[in-house]
Write a protein that holds these residues in place. Structure first.
Motif, PDB file in Angstrom:
ATOM      1  N   PHE A  56       0.816  -1.206   0.000  1.00  0.00           N
ATOM      2  CA  PHE A  56       0.000   0.000   0.000  1.00  0.00           C
ATOM      3  C   PHE A  56       0.856   1.264   0.000  1.00  0.00           C
ATOM      4  N   PHE A  57       1.837   1.350   0.893  1.00  0.00           N
ATOM      5  CA  PHE A  57       2.654   2.552   0.992  1.00  0.00           C
ATOM      6  C   PHE A  57       3.537   2.734  -0.236  1.00  0.00           C
ATOM      7  N   LEU A  58       3.935   1.667  -0.877  1.00  0.00           N
ATOM      8  CA  LEU A  58       4.697   1.767  -2.122  1.00  0.00           C
ATOM      9  C   LEU A  58       3.842   2.431  -3.196  1.00  0.00           C
ATOM     10  N   TYR A  59       2.598   1.987  -3.321  1.00  0.00           N
ATOM     11  CA  TYR A  59       1.697   2.564  -4.316  1.00  0.00           C
ATOM     12  C   TYR A  59       1.391   4.027  -4.008  1.00  0.00           C
ATOM     13  N   VAL A  60       1.215   4.356  -2.738  1.00  0.00           N
ATOM     14  CA  VAL A  60       0.962   5.748  -2.356  1.00  0.00           C
ATOM     15  C   VAL A  60       2.175   6.609  -2.708  1.00  0.00           C
ATOM     16  N   ALA A  61       3.367   6.125  -2.427  1.00  0.00           N
ATOM     17  CA  ALA A  61       4.583   6.888  -2.740  1.00  0.00           C
ATOM     18  C   ALA A  61       4.741   7.074  -4.246  1.00  0.00           C
ATOM     19  N   LEU A  62       4.449   6.048  -5.020  1.00  0.00           N
ATOM     20  CA  LEU A  62       4.531   6.179  -6.479  1.00  0.00           C
ATOM     21  C   LEU A  62       3.495   7.173  -6.993  1.00  0.00           C
ATOM     22  N   GLY A  63       2.305   7.166  -6.440  1.00  0.00           N
ATOM     23  CA  GLY A  63       1.270   8.117  -6.841  1.00  0.00           C
ATOM     24  C   GLY A  63       1.638   9.548  -6.514  1.00  0.00           C
ATOM     25  N   VAL A  64       2.172   9.763  -5.329  1.00  0.00           N
ATOM     26  CA  VAL A  64       2.594  11.110  -4.939  1.00  0.00           C
ATOM     27  C   VAL A  64       3.751  11.573  -5.825  1.00  0.00           C
ATOM     28  N   GLY A  65       4.683  10.682  -6.114  1.00  0.00           N
ATOM     29  CA  GLY A  65       5.797  11.027  -7.001  1.00  0.00           C
ATOM     30  C   GLY A  65       5.310  11.392  -8.391  1.00  0.00           C
ATOM     31  N   ALA A  66       4.346  10.657  -8.915  1.00  0.00           N
ATOM     32  CA  ALA A  66       3.795  10.967 -10.238  1.00  0.00           C
ATOM     33  C   ALA A  66       3.094  12.325 -10.230  1.00  0.00           C
TER      34      ALA A  66
END
Length: 68
Positions: free
Chosen positions: A43-53
């Motif tokens: 979950f936190f990996l996906y959140v970090a990738l979304g914020v980075g995008a």
């Protein structure tokens, strides 16, 4: 009399009961969050990738507006 027959081992201590009653909503929330993270370990990996995008997209938009 074996060790399984001892009464103090069957009952939880009184101190633990007071703490659990006061923070039952906290423990329910903690159980819910830990269950969610157990089912979705990335979950936190996906959140970090979304914020980075989103950050990259914002930088691109800002740079394109300055150039115009």
């Amino acid at each position: 009399m074996g060790i399984q027959d001892r009464d103090y081992m069957k009952r939880p201590s009184d101190d633990d009961d007071d703490n659990r009653r006061g923070s039952s909503s906290d423990s329910k929330l903690e159980d819910a969050i830990s269950g969610f993270l157990r089912r979705n370990p990335r979950f936190f990996l996906y959140v970090a990738l979304g914020v980075g995008a989103l950050v990259i997209a914002a930088v691109v938009v800002i740079k394109s507006q300055k150039g115009s």
